[in-house]
Design an enzyme around this catalytic site. Sequence first.
Site, mmCIF file in Angstrom:
data_model
loop_
_atom_site.group_PDB
_atom_site.id
_atom_site.type_symbol
_atom_site.label_atom_id
_atom_site.label_comp_id
_atom_site.label_asym_id
_atom_site.label_seq_id
_atom_site.Cartn_x
_atom_site.Cartn_y
_atom_site.Cartn_z
ATOM 1 N N LEU A 126 1.012 -1.291 0.203
ATOM 2 C CA LEU A 126 0.009 0.018 0.051
ATOM 3 C C LEU A 126 0.873 1.224 0.100
ATOM 4 O O LEU A 126 0.388 2.320 -0.468
ATOM 5 C CB LEU A 126 -0.754 -0.112 1.096
ATOM 6 C CG LEU A 126 -1.746 -1.271 1.368
ATOM 7 C CD1 LEU A 126 -2.712 -1.052 2.661
ATOM 8 C CD2 LEU A 126 -2.908 -1.132 0.186
ATOM 9 N N ALA A 172 5.398 2.767 1.237
ATOM 10 C CA ALA A 172 6.686 2.651 1.922
ATOM 11 C C ALA A 172 6.854 4.141 2.411
ATOM 12 O O ALA A 172 6.732 5.145 1.706
ATOM 13 C CB ALA A 172 7.501 2.304 0.884
ATOM 14 N N GLY A 173 7.180 3.996 3.816
ATOM 15 C CA GLY A 173 7.731 5.490 4.265
ATOM 16 C C GLY A 173 9.523 5.395 4.680
ATOM 17 O O GLY A 173 9.913 4.409 4.248
ATOM 18 N N GLN A 174 9.395 6.184 5.548
ATOM 19 C CA GLN A 174 10.843 6.406 6.032
ATOM 20 C C GLN A 174 11.230 4.810 7.009
ATOM 21 O O GLN A 174 12.492 4.727 7.072
ATOM 22 C CB GLN A 174 11.070 7.626 6.790
ATOM 23 C CG GLN A 174 10.824 8.892 6.136
ATOM 24 C CD GLN A 174 10.856 10.238 7.013
ATOM 25 O OE1 GLN A 174 10.567 10.082 7.940
ATOM 26 N NE2 GLN A 174 10.955 11.380 6.237
ATOM 27 N N PHE A 175 10.387 4.370 7.688
ATOM 28 C CA PHE A 175 10.582 3.230 8.491
ATOM 29 C C PHE A 175 10.106 2.045 8.198
ATOM 30 O O PHE A 175 10.366 0.966 9.014
ATOM 31 C CB PHE A 175 10.033 3.990 9.863
ATOM 32 C CG PHE A 175 10.562 5.082 10.040
ATOM 33 C CD1 PHE A 175 11.871 5.416 10.464
ATOM 34 C CD2 PHE A 175 9.737 6.224 10.186
ATOM 35 C CE1 PHE A 175 12.386 6.843 10.863
ATOM 36 C CE2 PHE A 175 10.253 7.712 10.642
ATOM 37 C CZ PHE A 175 11.328 7.816 10.672
ATOM 38 N N GLY A 176 9.382 2.031 6.912
ATOM 39 C CA GLY A 176 9.115 0.607 6.537
ATOM 40 C C GLY A 176 7.963 0.541 5.595
ATOM 41 O O GLY A 176 7.895 1.683 4.917
ATOM 42 N N GLU A 177 7.450 -0.464 5.352
ATOM 43 C CA GLU A 177 6.254 -0.726 4.261
ATOM 44 C C GLU A 177 5.039 -0.975 4.845
ATOM 45 O O GLU A 177 4.851 -1.573 6.251
ATOM 46 C CB GLU A 177 6.701 -1.752 3.256
ATOM 47 C CG GLU A 177 8.030 -1.357 2.572
ATOM 48 C CD GLU A 177 8.565 -2.341 1.743
ATOM 49 O OE1 GLU A 177 9.253 -2.340 0.937
ATOM 50 O OE2 GLU A 177 7.852 -3.866 2.178
ATOM 51 N N ASP A 191 3.179 12.425 16.232
ATOM 52 C CA ASP A 191 3.478 12.725 14.800
ATOM 53 C C ASP A 191 2.024 12.599 14.143
ATOM 54 O O ASP A 191 1.848 11.995 13.137
ATOM 55 C CB ASP A 191 4.326 11.331 14.432
ATOM 56 C CG ASP A 191 4.818 11.633 12.949
ATOM 57 O OD1 ASP A 191 4.692 12.924 12.379
ATOM 58 O OD2 ASP A 191 5.177 10.568 12.379
#
EC number: 2.7.10.2
Length: 509
Positions: A246, A248-253, A360
């Site tokens: 769905l 992907a970000g800075q810390f995972g998927e 956040d």
Amino acid sequence: MGPCCSKQTKALNNQPDKSKSKDVVLKENTSPFSQNTNNIMHVSHNQPPNINPPMLGGPGVTIFVALYDYEARISEDLSFKKGERLQIINTADGDWWYARSLITNSEGYIPSTYVAPEKSYEAEEWYFGDVKRAEAEKRLMVRGLPSGTFLIRKAETAVGNFSLSVRDGDSVKHYRVRKLDTGGYFITTRAPFNSLYELVQHYTKDADGLVCALTLPCPKDKPVTGGIAKDAWEIPRESLRLNRKLGAGQFGEVWAGVWNNTTQVAVKTLKPGTMSPASFLDEAGVMKKLRHKHLVQLYAICSDREPIYIVTEYMSGGSLLDYLSKGEGVNLQLPTLIDMAAQVASGMAFLEAQGYIHRDLAARNILVGENYICKVADFGLARLIEDDEYTAHEGAKFPIKWTAPEAALYNRFTIKSDVWSFGILMAEIVTKGRIPYPGMTNAQTIAEVEKGYRMPIMPGCPEPLYNIMLQTWNKDPENRPTFDYLQGVLEDYFVSTEQGYRDLGEANS
């Protein structure tokens, strides 16, 4: 479930042990697990549930009715259909009750939020309990519902009274349902009724002064279950199938997946080294207890090794940021956008009441479901991140533009710094996902904000709404509003609870 059910359940749990009563199906030394479903994983249930105490089956209410269909997720579950009558045997686990179907005679665990006491208002399709007026209007105005679609809810200002909300074409009309001293109810004194059942039956047959006859109970959304299954918390990775990425970000998927071949879920996979598994376990234990209709439900975890998996309920619309900037939300109008902001404020007001800080809050961390439902995600995770690029405010990954100055500069994260972030989130919603402080770098942003600069009013943003944002950006954290206040002012932005209730026979307006 409504308070009626919870009070009855509490009383039932205080009943003495009736394990040998004729009303109880379980017998000593008999396994309750009569179901055996193929391809469904057992979750370490080798013993029958503890039935001493509490037991149901005495003088209290033990017969409940199913409000929704439910398909077994594990072999110990009981499948049932909407309307099915169930005898509740054990409520020791508040989320998952042990029950027997009075149709199939099968037994197993059921989600407690899927049932209500038989012959109670909570068991009626048209009864919505504590739903507020604005929420009632949103539900009744879902596309495709006919005129006459209706619901009954508790009155917001008069204890013991109710409100009848009815769809009339492109609007919703509200009627006060008052209580008689003798115990009955009326909308007009010329037509009293002994119960809400009789009132609904009457106005279904004949409008009798309403804008139209009642035609269809307002559809209800299935509630989220309390956990994915009974005792399923640390689950095997092998029980998850990751089907579609769905994002992907800075810390995972984040993946859309299926648990145990039965249940659609979302799975967040954290990059190794993002956070300490031990710290995550401690925090997750708190997070799973935080349950609210506008918080994404944490279902389960896989923390035996890295990458850590976080398993949550699946939200079909994805992140609010993507939904507004390039998804179905690009053409949404202001009333729906403000309602979305109110939903986020509702979830955050719950965290506020629990003394919990998000850290956040941003559109990327809000998820969207069917019918514009919004839920707060990833609450609490920011505190656990061990990446210097994130934890240092000058780091490339730190969300400077969303962070209150006292949190960015001095690491003073509080619920009031979340309120500041909520104001930025409101700006994201109004601008359909535009990056805050356009044209400014992170360094410029923090420097200018410290000097008193605030984002100017956005194109298309009403001044009263912008003034709410300015309140959240007050330099003094203590002078920022509470989330409870923000929820109320946003929910009532277009609606006044003191106006708009109708008398029978009143002309359309």
